[in-house]
Design an enzyme around this catalytic site. Structure first.
Site, PDB file in Angstrom:
ATOM      1  CD  GLU A 122     -11.989  67.109  -8.049  1.00 38.44           C
ATOM      2  OE1 GLU A 122     -12.342  67.331  -6.888  1.00 38.44           O
ATOM      3  OE2 GLU A 122     -12.591  67.561  -9.053  1.00 38.44           O
ATOM      4  N   GLY A 123      -8.845  63.614  -7.583  1.00 39.54           N
ATOM      5  CA  GLY A 123      -8.876  62.746  -6.415  1.00 39.54           C
ATOM      6  C   GLY A 123      -9.931  63.191  -5.423  1.00 39.54           C
ATOM      7  N   GLY A 177     -10.821  73.629  -2.839  1.00 40.40           N
ATOM      8  CA  GLY A 177     -11.202  74.111  -4.160  1.00 40.40           C
ATOM      9  C   GLY A 177     -10.646  73.318  -5.319  1.00 40.40           C
ATOM     10  CE  LYS A 180     -14.519  64.015  -6.500  1.00 38.36           C
ATOM     11  NZ  LYS A 180     -13.511  64.827  -5.788  1.00 38.36           N
ATOM     12  CB  THR A 225     -14.354  70.503  -7.917  1.00 34.45           C
ATOM     13  OG1 THR A 225     -14.228  69.223  -7.294  1.00 34.45           O
ATOM     14  CG2 THR A 225     -15.294  70.393  -9.099  1.00 34.45           C
TER      15      THR A 225
END
EC number: 6.3.3.3
Length: 241
Positions: free
Chosen positions: A127-128, A25, A48, A27
């Site tokens: 975000e990875g 979760g 992203k 994202t």
């Protein structure tokens, strides 16, 4: 802005969102963070940089996670700035790149990010993919990208059986790489987790960073619903010095 921060100075933040595993979760939580910050008047930008599992559209390859971040951030960026490396196969990103004859390097991906990060905002969120050690290639990982960009780290803990071990190992790796875990969010992905309260209490006692919220299990979570379950006061105060 909370009353406790009225005399404090806003310090621009650069957060790297990672998870204890894939499908925990990240994202969902990242979008919730963006909404919570917006509700408190802070401007946000979200990236992203590498996304696997993209779909072909009339506009080109698109990734649902990247689109969700684009929708939640306040600074409008072109899709290609948010997700410069879009990979169609829903597999490990470095393997997807290899199959396409591409080699991803930290220096290249960081360069894409730095271009977008020239935009002014209060919080830049990156975000990875998957967990902290997911490879970009056979020598470099997403952890190296976070180090190159000198981010603080937000850890999303997918709460299920075994999550304490996963969370502690990830926190140790983040510290070993010289970065600060500024906060963590518990995202309940298994609502039937035995001794849920005890697991959450153990995480809070052992992780050594502020808990920014416990997100209850939702079949169809929205960024707004997630934001309502976050500790927005703690999140916003972390942006001030």
């Amino acid at each position: 802005m909370p009353a406790t921060t009225t005399a404090a100075k806003l310090r621009r933040q650069r957060w790297f969102v990672t998870g204890t595993d894939t499908d925990v979760g990240k994202t969902t939580v990242a979008a919730g963070l963006l909404v919570a910050l917006k509700q408190h008047g802070l401007t946000t930008l979200a990236l992203k940089p590498v996304a696997a599992g993209c779909e072909t559209t009339e506009q080109g390859l698109r990734n649902n996670d990247a689109l969700a971040l684009q929708a939640a951030a306040t600074v409008a960026l072109d899709y290609q700035q948010i997700n410069p490396i879009a990979l169609e196969p829903a597999i490990a990103p470095h393997i997807a790149a290899q199959e396409l004859g591409l080699t991803m390097r930290v220096a290249t991906v960081a360069g894409y990010c730095r271009g977008a990060l020239l935009q002014r905002c209060d919080v830049a969120l990156i975000e990875g993919a998957g967990g902290w050690r997911v490879p970009l290639n056979l020598r470099e990982s997403f952890a190296d990208l976070a180090v190159a960009l000198q981010c603080q780290v937000v850890l999303v803990v997918g709460v299920k059986l075994g999550c304490i071990n996963h969370a502690l190992l990830t926190a140790e790796a983040i510290a070993r790489d010289g970065l600060q875990m500024v906060g963590w969010v518990a995202n309940i992905i298994d609502p039937n987790t035995a001794r849920l309260a005890e697991n959450l209490a153990s995480l809070e006692a052992l992780l050594g960073a502020p808990c920014w919220g416990v997100v209850e299990y939702m079949r169809e979570p929205t960024a707004t619903a997630v934001a309502a379950q976050l500790n927005s006061k703690a999140i916003v105060e972390s942006c001030y010095e």
